[in-house]
Design a protein around this motif. Structure first.
Motif, mmCIF file in Angstrom:
data_model
loop_
_atom_site.group_PDB
_atom_site.id
_atom_site.type_symbol
_atom_site.label_atom_id
_atom_site.label_comp_id
_atom_site.label_asym_id
_atom_site.label_seq_id
_atom_site.Cartn_x
_atom_site.Cartn_y
_atom_site.Cartn_z
ATOM 1 N N VAL A 179 -50.712 -1.776 35.845
ATOM 2 C CA VAL A 179 -50.946 -1.527 34.424
ATOM 3 C C VAL A 179 -51.677 -2.721 33.829
ATOM 4 C CG1 VAL A 179 -49.868 -0.970 32.221
ATOM 5 C CG2 VAL A 179 -48.762 -0.223 34.350
ATOM 6 N N SER A 181 -52.406 -4.715 31.000
ATOM 7 C CA SER A 181 -51.991 -5.020 29.630
ATOM 8 C C SER A 181 -52.949 -6.081 29.065
ATOM 9 C CB SER A 181 -50.531 -5.493 29.638
ATOM 10 O OG SER A 181 -50.121 -5.846 28.353
ATOM 11 N N LYS A 215 -49.850 -2.835 23.981
ATOM 12 C CA LYS A 215 -49.972 -3.685 25.177
ATOM 13 C C LYS A 215 -48.595 -4.268 25.531
ATOM 14 C CE LYS A 215 -54.028 -2.848 26.297
ATOM 15 N NZ LYS A 215 -54.406 -2.396 27.626
ATOM 16 N N GLN A 218 -46.779 -1.544 27.220
ATOM 17 C CA GLN A 218 -47.203 -1.360 28.619
ATOM 18 C C GLN A 218 -46.381 -2.237 29.570
ATOM 19 O OE1 GLN A 218 -51.565 -1.988 28.426
ATOM 20 N NE2 GLN A 218 -51.734 0.131 29.121
ATOM 21 N N VAL A 219 -46.006 -3.425 29.098
ATOM 22 C CA VAL A 219 -45.200 -4.311 29.949
ATOM 23 C C VAL A 219 -43.814 -3.689 30.156
ATOM 24 C CG1 VAL A 219 -44.208 -6.627 30.159
ATOM 25 C CG2 VAL A 219 -46.498 -6.334 29.182
ATOM 26 N N ALA A 222 -44.160 -0.765 32.577
ATOM 27 C CA ALA A 222 -44.218 -1.175 33.991
ATOM 28 C C ALA A 222 -42.827 -1.535 34.501
ATOM 29 C CB ALA A 222 -45.180 -2.349 34.157
ATOM 30 N N SER A 238 -47.491 -5.121 35.921
ATOM 31 C CA SER A 238 -48.463 -5.194 34.824
ATOM 32 C C SER A 238 -49.146 -6.552 34.896
ATOM 33 C CB SER A 238 -47.774 -4.995 33.478
ATOM 34 O OG SER A 238 -46.779 -5.991 33.280
ATOM 35 N N PHE A 290 -45.040 -9.293 35.630
ATOM 36 C CA PHE A 290 -46.239 -9.398 34.793
ATOM 37 C C PHE A 290 -47.086 -10.544 35.353
ATOM 38 C CE2 PHE A 290 -48.242 -11.268 30.889
ATOM 39 C CZ PHE A 290 -49.050 -10.183 30.559
#
Ligand SMILES: NC(=O)c1ccc[n+]([C@@H]2O[C@H](COP(=O)([O-])OP(=O)(O)OC[C@H]3O[C@@H](n4cnc5c(N)ncnc54)[C@H](OP(=O)(O)O)[C@@H]3O)[C@@H](O)[C@H]2O)c1
Length: 330
Positions: A179, A181, A215, A218-219, A222, A238, A290
């Motif tokens: 993903v 981000s 965004k 999105q984290v 994930a 991500s 991340f």
């Protein structure tokens, strides 16, 4: 001269905290002295990878490098002509490239369902699904199903697409979902008000705010998907790409683009971690992290900040309801 690991650890983290240094072209210029090795040539031969938002920018740069590593790359975007042009460019850069331009508007859940139904038929084993498509509309816009557009494009559509392609991902060895981000998510910690206003109807709409909020989501997405897909042997990560020169940046943030242009990374460098996570075996030794510049990073600017687990759950449930999938993370 090679520096000892504790020294490079400190230098690397310091670069991340001094944002212009770590995010610009300076970041990878320094870090490539100590970051992990490139994936070997041919690492993705015989493997299928779906890349959303592949008609230009970071998605196109990533698709080019994935094709160079031998993957069959499915290029997704909203416009067939732009995708055909992107595919033609990749075939010039990588003469044996196997690239398939395929339209899918990831913000439109009907389009996502139709695309996924075709793909599970034609691609029984999917090595990687890359959620890269991104937008920053200047005013509040809605998707075909009436969801705020950044939420639909960055979160709801990707969640549904992942869920529907899950059988193909589960059938492949070492498969992964990635993903894209943004470092902008650091400016948008999870807020209690989002639980009842994910659609950003309250207050004055600012595109950059909607972008940063989604965004951040999105984290979270994930992390939740990492739990949900663990039983299938699929890892989920991500990342942020730093600041990279793309048409998207120039159009959405012209002032920022003008000021930082001399130090922006090129698109290939912005896509580096995405390509590395797609092709490297190291990506499968962990899940739900991340990343930036080939290294896991804190998801909050101050590493000791925490998110309320109940709020995370509420937000995830709301997003899952929008995508029309079961709520349980696993
Ligand atoms: N560039 C940076 O410095 C930077 C920094 C942080 C994060 N990012 C993230 O990196 C990703 C790529 O950014 P970029 O700078 O390369 O942006 P870009 O140049 O604007 O490219 C965006 C891509 O997304 C596609 N897209 C947009 N909406 C879509 C939809 N609903 N369905 C399918 N495709 C869609 C666009 O294709 P069509 O218009 O042809 O559909 C285009 O290929 C984004 O997620 C962005 O948030 C970029």
């Amino acid at each position: 001269m090679s520096l000892p690991r504790p020294v490079t650890d400190v230098l690397d983290t310091a670069l991340d905290k001094v944002v212009p240094a770590g995010y610009s072209s300076i970041g990878p210029a320094l870090r490539r002295r100590w970051w992990p090795a490139d994936p070997p040539a041919g690492a993705l031969t015989g493997r299928h990878v779906v890349v959303t938002g592949a008609s230009r920018g970071l998605g196109l740069a990533a698709a080019t490098e994935l094709a160079r590593l031998g993957a069959t790359v499915h290029l997704l975007g909203r416009d067939q002509a732009r995708l055909d042009q992107a595919a033609a460019g990749i075939r010039v850069a990588v003469p044996n490239a196997d690239v398939l331009p395929e339209t899918c508007d990831v913000s439109d859940l009907d389009d996502v369902r139709a695309y996924a139904a075709r793909t599970v038929e034609s691609v029984p084993r999917l090595h990687a699904l890359v959620h890269n498509a991104g937008v920053m509309p200047p005013s509040r816009t809605e998707s075909a199903q009436g969801h705020e557009l950044t939420l639909a494009t960055h979160v709801v559509g990707p969640l549904l697409l992942t869920e529907l392609l899950r059988p193909a991902l589960a059938a492949a060895d070492d498969s992964r979902v990635l993903v894209m981000s943004s470092g902008g998510m650091y400016s948008a910690p999870l807020q209690a008000s989002w639980a009842h206003d994910l659609q950003y109807r309250e207050g004055t709409y600012r595109g950059i705010r909607a972008y940063a909020r989604t965004k951040r989501l999105q984290v979270l997405l994930a992390e939740q998907l990492a739990t949900r897909l663990a039983a299938d042997g699929v890892v989920v990560h991500s990342m942020h790409p730093g600041w990279a020169s793309t048409e998207g940046i120039a159009e959405s943030m012209p002032g920022f683009n003008r000021v930082v242009r001399p130090i922006l990374r090129d698109a290939r460098s912005g896509a580096d971690t995405l390509v590395w996570l797609t092709a490297s075996p190291e990506a499968t030794t962990s899940t739900g992290l991340f990343w930036a510049d080939r290294r896991p990073r804190s998801t909050t600017y101050l590493p000791w900040s925490t998110e309320d687990p109940q709020l995370r759950r509420q937000v995830w449930d709301a997003v899952a309801t929008m995508a029309g999938i079961e709520h349980a993370p696993a």
